[in-house]
Design a protein around this motif. Structure first.
Motif, mmCIF file in Angstrom:
data_model
loop_
_atom_site.group_PDB
_atom_site.id
_atom_site.type_symbol
_atom_site.label_atom_id
_atom_site.label_comp_id
_atom_site.label_asym_id
_atom_site.label_seq_id
_atom_site.Cartn_x
_atom_site.Cartn_y
_atom_site.Cartn_z
ATOM 1 N N LYS A 177 0.822 -1.210 0.000
ATOM 2 C CA LYS A 177 0.000 0.000 0.000
ATOM 3 C C LYS A 177 0.855 1.258 0.000
ATOM 4 O O LYS A 177 0.501 2.264 -0.611
ATOM 5 C CB LYS A 177 -0.924 0.008 1.211
ATOM 6 C CG LYS A 177 -2.042 -1.034 1.140
ATOM 7 C CD LYS A 177 -2.960 -0.909 2.344
ATOM 8 C CE LYS A 177 -4.112 -1.900 2.257
ATOM 9 N NZ LYS A 177 -5.039 -1.777 3.418
ATOM 10 N N GLU B 80 -1.612 3.760 -1.556
ATOM 11 C CA GLU B 80 -2.993 3.412 -1.259
ATOM 12 C C GLU B 80 -3.253 3.407 0.246
ATOM 13 O O GLU B 80 -4.196 2.778 0.717
ATOM 14 C CB GLU B 80 -3.325 2.041 -1.846
ATOM 15 C CG GLU B 80 -3.256 1.990 -3.374
ATOM 16 C CD GLU B 80 -3.555 0.598 -3.908
ATOM 17 O OE1 GLU B 80 -3.751 -0.312 -3.066
ATOM 18 O OE2 GLU B 80 -3.592 0.420 -5.137
ATOM 19 N N ASP C 48 -4.607 4.311 3.612
ATOM 20 C CA ASP C 48 -5.826 4.975 4.081
ATOM 21 C C ASP C 48 -5.900 4.792 5.595
ATOM 22 O O ASP C 48 -6.482 3.832 6.106
ATOM 23 C CB ASP C 48 -7.054 4.392 3.393
ATOM 24 C CG ASP C 48 -8.332 5.132 3.793
ATOM 25 O OD1 ASP C 48 -8.207 6.248 4.354
ATOM 26 O OD2 ASP C 48 -9.427 4.584 3.557
ATOM 27 N N SER D 292 -5.551 6.883 9.644
ATOM 28 C CA SER D 292 -5.536 8.086 10.458
ATOM 29 C C SER D 292 -4.247 8.093 11.272
ATOM 30 O O SER D 292 -4.035 7.186 12.098
ATOM 31 C CB SER D 292 -6.746 8.122 11.391
ATOM 32 O OG SER D 292 -6.658 9.212 12.278
#
Length: 472
Positions: A131, A136, A138, A140
């Motif tokens: 990722k 990619e 994603d 927090s």
């Protein structure tokens, strides 16, 4: 006429159009000036700033702010990714520790769990890498950092718990080994004591069962002396054991016995205790009555070689404690009593046993049954029969010792610590003693003269002083 009228009216129209255009331009200029003045007055400055320049600066500031926000966000994401990697590495370390712990004792289920945990963490790392490279991600950052820290702390706690378990298991194993070695040591000590007891009980004395006085020679005396010295060594070891049990300071005790003695090895300190025992037990050996006051034989027959030889044969195979119990007034019983009170003083006995019961019993003519007294009685018996045999030879008996600092002579002396002589010689030093001869530290066992025959004394040699460093 019409053309002339047209020509007459054209300038009037032109001037009127110009005036309208002028008024319009003037109005526009006034409006812009008023707007600019209002902007300048609202900013508190008295200059005119074009609205187009303000818009450009505002757009640049907005772009810089967006760029800074993007960099901060990217850095937070990278920190979160690093935190996840460290948490995964810590989890793998904890799983590997569990895998090692499950190896001994072997636990297949725990091994499978630990192996699966390692595989899962490696898969998560691989997915995170994919990722990250394809952009990619994603996540927090704040939540990821918090979760990664929690995972890392949990993994560390698991690692510490596993380490504690391993240390506890290792401690238990060491304790088991120590217990096993202690049992083995007790068995060996018991076997050694049994062997030592058998060795002390056996010897050359049975050879004298059918021996005649006319066949005696100083060689027989040397054989019985060796038999007696084994018992002296045994009792000296018993004294050292009692000192250690009573928490004596052995260095202080040895310094009291031989104040200036120096030892090549710490294990040689027992020679000082052996010297103390030998000097005490052999004191008065050159007298027929062992220098015991008012205890000498009263007739010439009792002083004859045959009488001494008969006493030798009578006691050589007897049990000393039983003999003293049956004959409390015999010369040997009086000798054993006097030597015990001389060798084992009251403070020593009280320190060893916490009371003076042994001393009271011996003083009253009894002989309590204890290993310490049994060892002393056996030593006293062997020295006593050696003394009887020496005077049975019909020769003059003499005892000699060597003073500290005398040169070592193989004719009159025997070294008790031959391993110290095997040490490599020290290089000569300008400050060292120029005399290279070996020096006597102290006498361990006195020597004997039977007529013209000399039995070597046993000495401990002083180790050479440490060579001083050479100076330029």
């Amino acid at each position: 006429m019409e053309e002339e009228e047209a020509v007459k009216h054209r300038p009037a129209q032109s001037s009127h159009g110009k005036s309208r255009l002028a008024r319009t331009l003037h109005r526009v200029i006034n409006l812009r000036t008023t707007a600019t003045a209002r902007i300048g007055s609202s900013n508190g400055i008295g200059i005119c700033v074009l609205s187009s320049q303000d818009k450009v600066k505002h757009d640049d500031a907005l772009a810089d702010r967006k760029s800074d926000d993007a960099r901060v966000k990217q850095r937070a994401v990278l920190e979160a990714v690093a935190a996840k990697l460290f948490a995964a590495a810590t989890a793998i370390k904890a799983a590997y520790a569990e895998l090692q712990l499950a190896q001994s004792p072997y636990n297949s289920e725990a091994i499978q769990r630990a192996d699966q945990a390692i595989v899962d963490e490696l898969k998560q790392i691989s997915e995170l890498k994919r990722k990250f490279l394809k952009k990619e991600l994603d996540l927090s950052p704040q939540v990821t950092l918090m979760l990664a820290e929690i995972q890392e702390q949990q993994s560390l706690m698991r690692t510490y718990e596993i380490t504690v378990k391993k240390m506890e298991a290792e401690a238990e194993r060491k304790e088991s080994e120590i217990a096993a070695w202690r049992r083995k040591l007790d068995e060996l000590v018991s076997e050694n004591r049994s062997s030592e007891k058998k060795l002390n009980a056996s010897g050359v004395l049975p050879l004298f069962d059918n021996f005649k006085l006319s066949s005696l020679s100083p060689t027989h005396f040397a054989q019985v002396l060796h038999y007696a010295l084994r018992s002296v060594k045994h009792f000296a070891k018993s004294m050292v054991r009692e000192m250690e049990t009573a928490n004596w300071n052995l260095d202080e005790a040895i310094r009291f016995i031989e104040p200036r003695a120096r030892f090549a090895k710490p294990s040689h300190r027992h020679f000082a205790v052996e010297s103390f025992v030998a000097k005490s037990i052999f004191e008065g050996f050159n007298f027929p009555d062992f220098a015991l006051a008012k205890e000498s034989p009263s007739s010439v027959e009792e002083r004859s070689p045959q009488a001494f030889f008969d006493q030798f044969k009578k006691l050589k195979s007897a049990n000393p404690t039983s003999f003293v119990a049956r004959n409390p007034s015999s010369p040997f019983a009086r000798f054993a009593k006097a030597k015990y009170l001389q060798l084992v003083h009251a403070k020593m006995e009280c320190s060893f046993f916490g009371n003076l019961n042994h001393r009271k019993a011996v003083s009253s003519g009894g002989w309590p049954d204890s290993p310490f007294l049994a060892a002393f009685a056996e030593m006293a018996k062997r020295v006593w029969v050696l003394h009887r045999l020496a005077f049975a030879l019909g020769e003059e008996v003499g005892v000699f010792q060597v003073r500290r600092g005398c040169r070592f002579s193989e004719v009159f002396m025997e070294c008790v610590a031959e391993d110290a002589l095997l040490e490599p010689p020290q290089p000569p030093s300008p400050t060292a003693d120029p005399d290279p001869d070996l020096k006597v530290g102290f006498t361990v066992v006195p020597g004997f003269k039977i007529g013209k025959t000399v039995i070597q004394c046993q000495v401990y040699l002083s180790p050479p002083p440490a060579s001083a460093p050479a100076t330029s």
